[in-house]
Design an enzyme around this catalytic site. Structure first.
Site, mmCIF file in Angstrom:
data_model
loop_
_atom_site.group_PDB
_atom_site.id
_atom_site.type_symbol
_atom_site.label_atom_id
_atom_site.label_comp_id
_atom_site.label_asym_id
_atom_site.label_seq_id
_atom_site.Cartn_x
_atom_site.Cartn_y
_atom_site.Cartn_z
ATOM 1 C CB CYS A 1 -14.028 1.281 -0.296
ATOM 2 S SG CYS A 1 -13.514 2.975 0.040
ATOM 3 N NE ARG B 1 -3.884 0.607 1.817
ATOM 4 C CZ ARG B 1 -5.107 0.615 2.358
ATOM 5 N NH1 ARG B 1 -5.324 1.201 3.510
ATOM 6 N NH2 ARG B 1 -6.095 0.027 1.738
ATOM 7 C CG HIS C 1 -8.269 0.229 -3.102
ATOM 8 N ND1 HIS C 1 -7.501 -0.883 -2.804
ATOM 9 C CD2 HIS C 1 -8.932 0.536 -1.956
ATOM 10 C CE1 HIS C 1 -7.701 -1.222 -1.540
ATOM 11 N NE2 HIS C 1 -8.554 -0.381 -1.004
ATOM 12 C CG ASP D 1 -13.598 6.372 -0.882
ATOM 13 O OD1 ASP D 1 -13.608 6.169 0.355
ATOM 14 O OD2 ASP D 1 -12.544 6.372 -1.550
ATOM 15 C CD GLN E 1 -12.891 -1.630 -1.403
ATOM 16 O OE1 GLN E 1 -12.127 -1.580 -0.461
ATOM 17 N NE2 GLN E 1 -14.096 -2.171 -1.306
ATOM 18 N NE ARG F 1 -10.191 -5.203 -0.134
ATOM 19 C CZ ARG F 1 -9.449 -4.218 0.381
ATOM 20 N NH1 ARG F 1 -10.041 -3.177 0.924
ATOM 21 N NH2 ARG F 1 -8.125 -4.257 0.319
#
Ligand code: CP
Ligand code: NVA
Length: 308
Positions: A265, A103, A130, A225, A133, A293
């Site tokens: 998310c 990340r 992402h 988001d 996701q 996830r």
């Protein structure tokens, strides 16, 4: 299968569908008998430059459920590109573990890691996208509607990393993708260019709007988001003035399809981009989405590590 998982846009619709089918199979297996220990002896290094709840825990548990292990490297340890060059980090880690999940702030760093690592690299979020996701989101939508094909997916808010991966998975797999965002917060043009290409093949329609109300008409999925992503904290107050018209609240949800699902998310800033009433209401799938996830990433790991 490619060596790395850096973007959904790197994969064909068939390969993405195959990974999603595998995720469904592994999820069933997980709840029926537990997963088989196919990652026995394998270790995933999880390199974080930013905080995480879902990404860290779901990758760690995915490895454990499948007989492997995971090693967490916190933001202050490696100093990617600062204490040591990304290329050197990639080559050192390659001698210790079976795969890297990273990340990062700068997307170029995850590309550089993949270039120099001899082992698979997974993008666990960058400033650009992402993809893990995006896979979990697609899995969640498929569980609800059976397919992405011809669904209307609307994203409201900042044209950020999460929006890029959602737009790409939708345009790859035939969902119509609409975004409504304020001026100055558009999805980056390169990502839009790619989506237009994917949509030509899949038949998806893409809409780039400013009006939140127009954007949710006939929406089967409403997605939002945070208005301020990790790394943009200095802009928080400025953004709080611009984004309120894009808040996902009961009034906006009532303008969508009656069976609409609401996605986020997470982490959510409750009563900013998403009201409590909607987050905890009957249309919300935010927690199953977070749980997916785990299952989506098992499929990604399986494809990369078990060589299928
Ligand atoms: N959605 C997501 O990636 O959450 P974390 O930042 O907690 O990993
Ligand atoms: N757009 C958010 C997603 C967090 C999972 C961020 O980058 O902070």
């Amino acid at each position: 299968m490619k060596k790395d998982f850096l973007a959904v846009s790197d994969y064909s619709p068939e390969a993405l569908q195959e990974m999603l089918d595998l995720a469904i199979r592994l999820k069933k297996e997980h709840f029926a008998t537990g997963n088989k220990p196919v990652f026995k002896g394998k270790v995933l290094a999880m390199v974080f430059q930013k905080p995480s709840l879902r990404t860290r825990m779901s990758f760690d548990m995915a490895m454990r459920h499948m007989g492997g292990d995971a090693l967490y490297i916190s933001p202050n340890e490696i100093g990617l590109g600062q204490r040591e060059s990304v290329a050197d980090v990639a080559r050192v880690i390659s001698g210790y573990v079976s795969a890297i999940m990273a990340r990062v702030f700068d997307h170029a760093h995850v590309l550089e890691l993949a270039k120099w690592a001899s082992i698979p690299v997974i993008n666990g979020l960058s400033d650009y996208n992402h993809p893990c996701q995006g896979m979990a989101d697609a899995l969640t939508i498929i569980e609800k509607f059976g397919t992405l094909k011809d669904l209307n997916v609307t994203y409201l808010g900042d044209g950020n990393n999460v929006a890029v991966s959602l737009m790409h998975i939708c345009s790859k797999l035939g969902a119509n993708f609409t975004i409504a965002n304020p001026e100055g917060y558009d999805i980056t043009p390169k990502a839009v260019e790619d989506a237009i290409k994917f949509a030509k093949t899949s038949g998806s329609k893409l809409n780039f709007l400013r009006d939140p109300h127009q954007s949710v008409k006939s929406a089967h999925v409403i997605y939002t988001d945070t208005w301020t992503s990790m790394g943009q904290e200095a802009e928080t107050e400025k953004r709080k003035l611009v984004f309120p018209p894009y808040q996902v609240n009961a009034n906006l949800v009532s303008e969508a399809d009656k069976d609409v699902i609401v996605m986020h998310c997470l982490p959510a800033h409750r009563n900013q981009e998403l009201t409590d009433e909607v987050a905890d209401g009957p249309h919300s799938v935010i927690f199953p989405q977070a749980h997916n996830r785990l299952h989506a990433q098992k499929a990604v790991l399986y494809k990369l590590l078990a060589g299928e």
